[in-house]
Design an enzyme around this catalytic site. Structure first.
Site, PDB file in Angstrom:
ATOM      1  N   GLU A   3      -0.551   5.814   2.324  1.00  0.00           N
ATOM      2  CA  GLU A   3      -1.088   7.140   1.984  1.00  0.00           C
ATOM      3  C   GLU A   3      -2.210   7.570   2.928  1.00  0.00           C
ATOM      4  OE1 GLU A   3       0.145   9.293   0.043  1.00  0.00           O
ATOM      5  OE2 GLU A   3       1.471   8.122  -1.226  1.00  0.00           O
ATOM      6  N   ASP A  43       5.803   0.182   0.246  1.00  0.00           N
ATOM      7  CA  ASP A  43       4.384   0.485   0.310  1.00  0.00           C
ATOM      8  C   ASP A  43       3.737   0.006  -0.988  1.00  0.00           C
ATOM      9  OD1 ASP A  43       5.869   2.459  -1.046  1.00  0.00           O
ATOM     10  OD2 ASP A  43       5.496   3.918   0.502  1.00  0.00           O
TER      11      ASP A  43
END
Length: 163
Positions: free
Chosen positions: A131, A68
């Site tokens: 997120e 990520d």
């Protein structure tokens, strides 16, 4: 490669960006890939333009490694000399994840340049929007992802108790 990993991580740490706004981060990753002669594909869809994928061709089959790249909308208060100053922070370690995957890309390229043949193709995915934005769901239906016939994806997470 430890020093390279450290350099990548510290440089990424200074430019945290929230989900789907990881423009400087994606630019950094792509510039480093170019610098090391590693071809990549940009993953663009209606939600983001900041995904990046690298493909090392192997003999049969395909595995992937995913990192990520986004940060949190919180102020960093670590006192580190490489701390973020833009009101956002890599509080979950995504800078470390991206740095590790980028270092792995450099290592794989070095192996490839030495003539090492990979048993399986290896795909590296720098994924935006982890997120709370669901970046993986948009990536998982993207044609550039689907046409790789990936058998397994390995994610990573830093161990937060290490200094």
């Amino acid at each position: 490669m430890k020093e390279l990993l450290k350099k990548f991580r510290r440089e990424l740490h200074q430019i945290p960006e929230v989900a789907f706004e990881e423009h400087k981060t994606a630019e950094y990753i792509r510039e480093k890939l170019k610098e090391y002669g590693i071809p990549y594909e940009e993953i663009v869809n209606e939600h983001y333009t900041t995904g990046t994928m690298v493909h090392f061709k192997g003999e049969e089959g395909c595995i992937a490694f995913r990192s990520d790249i986004d940060a949190l909308p919180i102020k960093e208060d670590t006192g580190c000399d490489f701390a973020s100053t833009n009101g956002r922070a890599h509080g979950c370690g995504h800078d470390g994840h991206a740095a590790a995957l980028l270092t792995f890309a450099v290592w794989l390229k070095e192996q490839q340049d030495k003539g090492v043949k990979f048993n399986k193709s290896i795909v590296l995915i720098f994924q935006p929007g982890e997120e709370g934005k669901g970046g993986a769901r948009y990536l998982s239906v993207h044609e550039k992802f689907l046409n790789k016939n990936i058998e397994a994806i390995f994610g990573m997470h830093l161990f937060p108790l290490l200094p």
